[in-house]
Design an enzyme around this catalytic site. Sequence first.
Site, PDB file in Angstrom:
ATOM      1  CE  LYS A  79     112.192  87.453  47.034  1.00  0.00           C
ATOM      2  NZ  LYS A  79     113.609  87.102  47.246  1.00  0.00           N
ATOM      3  CB  SER A 154     114.845  86.393  43.564  1.00  0.00           C
ATOM      4  OG  SER A 154     114.957  86.327  44.972  1.00  0.00           O
ATOM      5  CB  SER A 178     117.551  87.426  46.463  1.00  0.00           C
ATOM      6  OG  SER A 178     117.638  86.565  45.362  1.00  0.00           O
TER       7      SER A 178
HETATM    8  N1  GLN Z   1     120.609  84.519  42.055  1.00  0.00           N
HETATM    9  C1  GLN Z   1     120.821  83.499  43.048  1.00  0.00           C
HETATM   10  C2  GLN Z   1     120.013  82.275  42.694  1.00  0.00           C
HETATM   11  O1  GLN Z   1     119.382  82.285  41.696  1.00  0.00           O
HETATM   12  C3  GLN Z   1     120.449  84.014  44.421  1.00  0.00           C
HETATM   13  C4  GLN Z   1     118.989  84.154  44.595  1.00  0.00           C
HETATM   14  C5  GLN Z   1     118.590  84.488  45.998  1.00  0.00           C
HETATM   15  O2  GLN Z   1     119.365  85.070  46.754  1.00  0.00           O
HETATM   16  N2  GLN Z   1     117.393  84.085  46.356  1.00  0.00           N
HETATM   17  O3  GLN Z   1     120.023  81.295  43.392  1.00  0.00           O
END
Ligand code: GLN
Length: 486
Positions: A79, A154, A178
């Site tokens: 990532k 994400s 994410s």
């Molecule tokens: N969707 C959540 C956010 O936007 C979690 C994202 C994540 O786990 N990085 O904060």
Amino acid sequence: MEIKSCLTIHEVGKLLKKKEVSAVELAESCLQRIEKLEPHLKAFTTVTAELALKQAEEADRKFKHGEATPLTGVPAAMKDLLCTMGVRTTCSSHILESFAPPYDATVIKKLKDAGMVMLGKTNMDEFAMGSSTENSAFFVTHNPWDTARVPGGSSGGSAAAVAAGETVYALGSDTGGSIRQPAGFCSIVGLKPTYGRVSRFGLIAYASSLDQIGPMTRDVTDAALVMNTIAGHDAGDATSVDCPVPDYTQSLTGDIRGLRLGVPKEYFTTGMQPEVSQTVRTAIAKMEALGAKVDWEASLPSTSYALAVYYVIAPSEASANLARYDGAKYGFSYAQTENMWEVMEKTRQFGFGPEVKRRIMLGTYALSAGYYDAYYLKAQKVRTIIRREFEQAFEKYDAIVTPTSPTVPFMIGEKTSDPLRMYLSDVCTLPINIAGVPALSLPAGFVGGLPVGMQVIARPFAEETIFKIAYAYEQATDWHRMKPEI
Ligand code: GLN
């Protein structure tokens, strides 16, 4: 040479060991597949072909000298918020578009030492803020099961690349879902380890009290293999915990007779697609048939507060973490002025995308003098209540099982105009980060040809219990063997 795509780490490992294929051939085959699929998927922000081939040669040498580990020569994708020395690390943001870190994240270093072949860096929501990869400043990643749909986020690039066979495995990060939500959306396995189990050194921070790095793989065995390498204490991360790392593959016995599973009713409520709920219940019934003792009426009563708590705490921490992007130290810097304040302002104005700005504003507001007690402090108190509820539940159950997401993967563009609806995609995963406990998503079936993920949660540092349960279910089903046609 044509190598079958969508092999697992342990399958690839056998081929390499028996010298039926070389690491270089394997890397070449993945790079070819990337070239073929990327126009449709767009999972990678950077492909590091040259580096991959160099590392593959090195891996082949290790095999020759008998120095191979289970990950030696196995192609991987990272990532794009994991610092990779000399390789662009963008966070899918314009502000870091040309940032090449001078050091490796601890997980990258550990994987390199184990003989990783790095294919490239994967697309994500900018600074990991999002649930669909649509917040990437560069492009949207497509779901390999239906390219009109999102792969989740994400870590959407990592999930899509694994599911489509562009890479054998990937790493993601998980602050509120994410790793697990995109794993569920792409029908792969994704583990968010216990907070403190994997070093965050070199992970570009979003919300430091919630962030964890974890594996995204094609099956449970692979997730265990990656954890064996990346877990453990690290002096570079003061929150990483100094307790021994077990051999996680030892828990892959297939025997879950007598294990107590709780199914919390709060995770099957409003907004959930009925077919998703049904699919996960059927999956849990399968575990019951395998000998687990299931309590279908478990309860975590404060679940409905988790989303609000998360959207105070995560943006608050983000507003502090992202203060470092001032145009002086890293990446993009607005150059059309001599005025220092204007440089800072314009760097942030042009460097950050709209969702990142929204989070910075939310967090700054929640932390401001007049509102700190009403928002941040209160959220921390509710966080403690949520954590205690998990502790109490784990006195009764060895694990808790829920859906990973309330819906199947949604259409690209479907939720972009409504942030709250987007935030709701993580209702089932956010509470786990708030409690700091480990959880894994694994394939549990399909609805209308689209993947459904099931989440297995355990007490802190009980990743072994999670692996045991997930492996038993996986071995009794065929979901992990299904491949998207792309
Ligand atoms: N969707 C959540 C956010 O936007 C979690 C994202 C994540 O786990 N990085 O904060």
